[in-house]
Design a protein around this motif. Structure first.
Motif, PDB file in Angstrom:
ATOM      1  N   ALA A  10       0.827  -1.205   0.000  1.00 65.04           N
ATOM      2  CA  ALA A  10       0.000   0.000   0.000  1.00 65.04           C
ATOM      3  C   ALA A  10       0.863   1.258   0.000  1.00 65.04           C
ATOM      4  N   ASP A  36      -4.757  -5.617  -2.696  1.00 69.28           N
ATOM      5  CA  ASP A  36      -5.031  -4.382  -3.416  1.00 69.28           C
ATOM      6  C   ASP A  36      -6.391  -4.430  -4.106  1.00 69.28           C
ATOM      7  N   TYR A  74      -2.751  -3.658   4.691  1.00 70.06           N
ATOM      8  CA  TYR A  74      -2.954  -2.839   3.488  1.00 70.06           C
ATOM      9  C   TYR A  74      -3.778  -1.598   3.827  1.00 70.06           C
ATOM     10  N   ALA A  75      -4.796  -1.778   4.670  1.00 68.32           N
ATOM     11  CA  ALA A  75      -5.624  -0.644   5.097  1.00 68.32           C
ATOM     12  C   ALA A  75      -4.772   0.385   5.830  1.00 68.32           C
ATOM     13  N   ARG A 101       0.937   4.296  -2.872  1.00 67.83           N
ATOM     14  CA  ARG A 101       0.565   5.670  -2.549  1.00 67.83           C
ATOM     15  C   ARG A 101       1.778   6.610  -2.439  1.00 67.83           C
ATOM     16  N   GLN A 159      -2.978   2.478   3.314  1.00 68.11           N
ATOM     17  CA  GLN A 159      -3.905   3.393   2.640  1.00 68.11           C
ATOM     18  C   GLN A 159      -4.311   4.539   3.564  1.00 68.11           C
ATOM     19  N   ASP A 184      -3.937   8.612   3.284  1.00 66.04           N
ATOM     20  CA  ASP A 184      -5.094   9.517   3.399  1.00 66.04           C
ATOM     21  C   ASP A 184      -4.850  10.573   4.474  1.00 66.04           C
ATOM     22  N   TRP A 244      -9.276  -4.791  -1.195  1.00 60.86           N
ATOM     23  CA  TRP A 244      -9.519  -3.516  -0.526  1.00 60.86           C
ATOM     24  C   TRP A 244     -10.791  -2.836  -1.035  1.00 60.86           C
ATOM     25  N   LYS A 245     -11.123  -3.059  -2.295  1.00 60.78           N
ATOM     26  CA  LYS A 245     -12.309  -2.427  -2.881  1.00 60.78           C
ATOM     27  C   LYS A 245     -13.599  -2.964  -2.264  1.00 60.78           C
TER      28      LYS A 245
END
Length: 403
Positions: free
Chosen positions: A111, A374, A331-332, A115, A335, A339, A377-378
């Motif tokens: 992640a 990845d 992974y979160a 990013r 992300q 953010d 995550w959606k």
């Protein structure tokens, strides 16, 4: 219910098993440590001592110290102030090279790379003093996010607060203070397991069963899981009798094996066993050694242990395991770190949803999802319930209790 009860002292906690049993349990649990994916020396950034690499620390008080009802997190919320002078660097304060943590490491790094964040990590090897020293190094260099798990909660807490004051997101597994805390509703986890057992008892056993429940009551928060499981099993009716409710002497397969051997002497007709995967795998070995393992039995565990999943695939007595999406959590974290550095809101709580793996098909899907975080995550709502909302500019609202 029998006279068998949990013994509160003298248990040997196997490092690998305690990780998974108590990863969601609460502050102060002892954790084991992950391979260093990047050196703590890598990358750029000067150390100011603030933990932000130059940003001025903000007095943030004590945060939220009492539990409150949090509303569901909404993705796409309005961005606020963007952190100034906070490095685009995410640090992972590891404690072990166990595969459990290697998966989390790889996911955070994936992640971070996606990013545009630098990723650094270090291993403490179960050494609290070393862990604190490594976190200090991260803070001196400057970080925009700190991912952390409990090793010595009391020693870690001041450093976690310093990171928040300096403008970093603190993404924790269980322990406060943190801007985002990954936890589980232990009652809900246990109840889901108990309800699944009750369904099998009702549909396949005519409502009659002799049940063994292996608890882990020496970990305080897991008492709620215990109660949830019992409440779920009871929905099968009076014919579902709990003949033994006990904590084995060690959280190991051998502990489960020995406890099951003792239980079989008094209750040779046991046909349902529920608890953690570690215990239940040991109990299955005891049943097999005694020539009592049958495909019409029902055994279920918690954790998604690879050996348990292999047994479920065989279609025998081991029917289900309830797993948690630890790779997706990593992974979160990556992300949410990105953010945060863009001034966007992140959830204050990430609540694990226990996923029932009861067939080759469900196992295949889960394992594929954890290998492709990845993409998974959606659809993260399958694996997590996200609650609350916090941004960089609101960081005085950090959670300072075990959510």
């Amino acid at each position: 219910m029998s006279e068998d009860t949990a013994r509160g002292r003298g248990h040997n906690f196997n490092r690998r098993d305690l990780l998974r049993l108590s990863a969601l349990a609460g502050a102060g649990a002892i954790f084991a440590p992950v391979l260093s994916a990047c050196s703590v020396d890598s990358g750029t950034g000067s150390g100011s001592g603030s933990g932000s690499g130059g940003a001025s620390p903000k007095v943030i008080g004590n945060g939220l110290t009492e539990k409150k009802q949090l509303t569901p997190f909404q993705f796409g919320g309005a961005a606020g102030e963007v952190p100034a002078g906070v490095p685009k660097r995410i640090a992972w304060a590891n404690t072990s090279d166990a595969e459990f943590f290697l998966q989390i490491t790889r996911s955070i790094e994936t992640a971070a790379k996606a990013r545009g964040l630098e990723f650094v990590t270090a291993i403490a090897n179960d050494d609290s003093a070393k862990n604190v020293e490594q976190i200090e190094t991260f803070l001196q260099r400057g970080i925009g996010a700190l991912c952390i798990q409990p090793l010595d909660a009391n020693a870690q807490a001041p450093l976690m607060k310093r990171a928040i004051e300096a403008g970093a997101a603190v993404l924790s597994l269980v322990t406060p203070p943190s801007t985002s805390q990954a936890v589980a509703d232990q009652y809900k986890v246990g109840n889901a397991q108990g309800m699944a057992a009750a369904k099998y008892i009702t549909e396949k056993m005519g409502g009659n069963a002799n049940v063994v429940y292996f608890n882990t009551d020496t970990i305080e928060v897991l008492k709620a899981r215990h109660q949830g499981a019992l409440d779920g099993i009871k929905t099968a009716g009076a014919g579902a009798k709990i003949v033994s409710d006990i904590q084995p002497a060690a959280i190991t397969q051998d502990g489960g094996f020995k406890a099951m051997n003792t239980i079989l002497q008094q209750h040779p007709d046991v046909n349902v066993i529920v608890g953690g995967d570690t215990y239940c795998l040991g109990a299955l070995s005891a049943l097999q050694a005694a020539g009592k393992a049958r495909p019409d039995m029902y055994l279920s565990g918690i954790d998604g242990d690879e050996q348990a999943l292999a047994e479920i695939r065989k279609g025998g007595a081991y029917k289900a395991s309830f797993a948690f999406a630890y790779p997706l959590m990593g992974y979160a974290w990556g992300q949410f770190a990105a953010d945060w550095l863009e001034g966007k809101p992140i959830p204050q709580v990430m609540q694990f949803n226990a996923i029932e793996l009861n067939s080759a098909e469900t196992i295949d899907k889960y394992q594929a999802d954890m290998k492709a975080v990845d993409e998974t995550w959606k659809n993260s709502a399958t694996y997590f319930t996200m609650l609350g909302s916090i941004r960089y500019q609101d960081r005085e609202q950090f959670i300072n209790y075990a959510a």
